[in-house]
Design an enzyme around this catalytic site. Structure first.
Site, short mmCIF file in Angstrom:
data_model
loop_
_atom_site.label_atom_id
_atom_site.label_comp_id
_atom_site.label_asym_id
_atom_site.label_seq_id
_atom_site.Cartn_x
_atom_site.Cartn_y
_atom_site.Cartn_z
N MET A 27 0.84 -1.19 0.00
CA MET A 27 0.00 0.00 0.00
C MET A 27 0.88 1.25 0.00
O MET A 27 0.40 2.36 0.26
CB MET A 27 -0.95 0.00 1.20
CG MET A 27 -1.91 -1.20 1.16
SD MET A 27 -3.42 -0.94 2.07
CE MET A 27 -2.78 -0.72 3.71
N GLY A 28 2.16 1.07 -0.33
CA GLY A 28 3.04 2.23 -0.47
C GLY A 28 3.56 2.75 0.86
O GLY A 28 3.43 2.12 1.89
N TYR A 29 4.14 3.94 0.80
CA TYR A 29 4.88 4.54 1.92
C TYR A 29 5.90 3.50 2.42
O TYR A 29 5.87 3.04 3.55
CB TYR A 29 3.97 5.06 3.03
CG TYR A 29 4.58 6.30 3.65
CD1 TYR A 29 4.42 7.54 3.05
CD2 TYR A 29 5.38 6.20 4.77
CE1 TYR A 29 5.04 8.66 3.57
CE2 TYR A 29 6.01 7.31 5.30
CZ TYR A 29 5.83 8.54 4.69
OH TYR A 29 6.46 9.65 5.21
N HIS A 31 9.02 1.04 3.38
CA HIS A 31 10.06 1.03 4.42
C HIS A 31 10.88 -0.25 4.25
O HIS A 31 10.61 -1.05 3.32
CB HIS A 31 9.43 1.13 5.81
CG HIS A 31 8.32 0.12 6.05
ND1 HIS A 31 8.53 -1.22 6.10
CD2 HIS A 31 6.98 0.30 6.22
CE1 HIS A 31 7.39 -1.86 6.32
NE2 HIS A 31 6.43 -0.95 6.39
N GLY A 33 10.82 -3.02 5.69
CA GLY A 33 10.02 -4.25 5.68
C GLY A 33 9.63 -4.60 4.25
O GLY A 33 9.83 -5.73 3.79
N HIS A 34 9.11 -3.59 3.53
CA HIS A 34 8.76 -3.81 2.12
C HIS A 34 10.01 -4.17 1.31
O HIS A 34 9.98 -5.06 0.46
CB HIS A 34 8.16 -2.54 1.52
CG HIS A 34 6.88 -2.08 2.16
ND1 HIS A 34 6.78 -0.88 2.82
CD2 HIS A 34 5.66 -2.65 2.24
CE1 HIS A 34 5.53 -0.73 3.27
NE2 HIS A 34 4.84 -1.80 2.94
N GLN A 151 -3.10 -12.41 7.48
CA GLN A 151 -3.25 -12.13 6.05
C GLN A 151 -2.51 -13.17 5.21
O GLN A 151 -3.04 -13.69 4.22
CB GLN A 151 -2.72 -10.72 5.76
CG GLN A 151 -2.53 -10.40 4.30
CD GLN A 151 -2.09 -8.96 4.10
OE1 GLN A 151 -2.90 -8.05 4.20
NE2 GLN A 151 -0.81 -8.73 3.83
P1 AMP Z 1 1.43 -2.93 3.50
O1 AMP Z 1 2.01 -1.89 2.58
O2 AMP Z 1 1.46 -2.53 4.94
O3 AMP Z 1 0.11 -3.45 3.05
O4 AMP Z 1 2.43 -4.16 3.42
C1 AMP Z 1 2.75 -4.76 2.20
C2 AMP Z 1 3.51 -6.02 2.47
O5 AMP Z 1 4.66 -5.74 3.23
C3 AMP Z 1 2.68 -7.03 3.28
O6 AMP Z 1 2.95 -8.35 2.80
C4 AMP Z 1 3.22 -6.84 4.67
O7 AMP Z 1 3.09 -8.00 5.48
C5 AMP Z 1 4.67 -6.54 4.38
N1 AMP Z 1 5.24 -5.82 5.52
C6 AMP Z 1 4.81 -4.66 6.08
N2 AMP Z 1 5.55 -4.35 7.15
C7 AMP Z 1 6.47 -5.33 7.28
C8 AMP Z 1 7.51 -5.59 8.21
N3 AMP Z 1 7.78 -4.79 9.23
N4 AMP Z 1 8.24 -6.72 8.03
C9 AMP Z 1 7.99 -7.57 7.02
N5 AMP Z 1 7.03 -7.37 6.11
C10 AMP Z 1 6.27 -6.28 6.25
#
Ligand code: AMP
Length: 277
Positions: A27-29, A31, A33-34, A151
């Site tokens: 969903m962008g923004y 970091h 983790g992504h 999820q």
């Molecule tokens: P989101 O943009 O928050 O929907 O996340 C997109 C993907 O990145 C999803 O598969 C999340 O589980 C993964 N994600 C978000 N934050 C983290 C994190 N801290 N560590 C690992 N994966 C992450």
């Protein structure tokens, strides 16, 4: 970095690159983790496609959708830095030309647990958009973070049950140096809130240590809740990591246990978990 805005263009790219795409939905923004998912996709596939779409269908709280951080220029700079091949960033009209359809994909048992119990319609919205993205992008592999453990389980199950030819890969949760789970929502915290949020990972690590020492469910729960202190807790519990059924202590010790927490800090909903052993 190729920027793709329409599903027609996305389909065409997918057709030309069939069988070669590793896909990271976001969903962008962005970091770290992504980026960890993106690096894994890059390492395992000839091409990497990242999607950026803040999916209205999965927001049960309109205020949360409104406040979700957006910065496409920053995101594309990060994707360039990772040498990502293409970003798919459709508009809402492009994804839902006739509005969000009424179609609901549900797993009653799995969705009634954890976040699903507190965010009505959330996972139905996630499965809907991930299914659409899979149909447009036709990836060979798709990468999801275990930060959103429920999820990940649901998507794996949908892919299995609908026999979608995509390999779903779960990637480890990435933390800040001080332990806070990385999240796009963290930027909404004040310096004070950021400090309070540290209690979440500390509580999880403390509870994990107690559990690993052989303590009971009740003792581990107590350690978890006492370490969370005054935080506004939505849920904080131990569950069977396969079924997400909350442990009561009367069952045999499951092979894999998830300790999962959702709290509100300054009105921002934060989730975190540890997977044991
Ligand atoms: P989101 O943009 O928050 O929907 O996340 C997109 C993907 O990145 C999803 O598969 C999340 O589980 C993964 N994600 C978000 N934050 C983290 C994190 N801290 N560590 C690992 N994966 C992450």
């Amino acid at each position: 970095l190729k920027v793709i805005r329409t599903r027609a263009a996305m389909r065409e790219y997918a057709r030309q690159n069939a069988g070669r795409i590793g896909f990271v939905p976001t969903m962008g923004y962005l970091h770290e983790g992504h980026l960890s998912l993106i690096r894994r996709a890059k390492a395992e596939n000839p091409l990497t496609v990242v999607s950026i779409f803040v999916n209205p269908a999965q927001f049960n709280d309109p205020a949360d959708l409104e406040k979700y951080p957006v910065d496409f220029a920053r995101d594309t700079a990060m994707l360039e830095g990772e040498a990502v091949d293409a970003v798919f960033a459709p508009t809402r009209e492009e994804v839902y030309p006739n509005g969000v359809p009424e179609l609901r994909m549900r797993y009653d048992a799995l969705m009634d647990k954890l976040c699903g119990a507190h965010r009505p319609g959330h996972f139905e919205g996630v499965l809907l958009v991930v299914h659409k993205l899979f149909m447009w992008i036709m990836p060979r592999r798709a990468y999801f973070g275990l930060k959103d453990y429920q999820q990940y389980l649901l998507i794996r199950k949908m892919v299995y049950d609908l026999e979608i030819p995509v390999e779903v890969i779960g990637c480890p949760l990435v933390r800040e140096a001080d332990g806070l789970a990385m999240s796009s929502r963290n930027v909404r915290l004040s310096a004070f809130g950021r400090k309070q949020a540290l209690l979440i990972s500390r509580a999880l690590f403390a509870a994990a240590k107690v559990w690993r020492s052989g303590a009971s469910v009740a003792e581990t729960q107590a350690a978890l809740h006492s370490a969370l202190g005054e935080l506004e807790v939505e849920y904080a519990l131990l569950c069977n990591a396969e079924t997400l059924v909350t442990l009561t202590g009367s069952e045999p010790r499951p092979e894999k246990v998830l300790i999962a927490v959702a709290v509100y800090v300054e009105g921002v909903r934060l989730i975190d978990n540890v997977l044991l052993p």
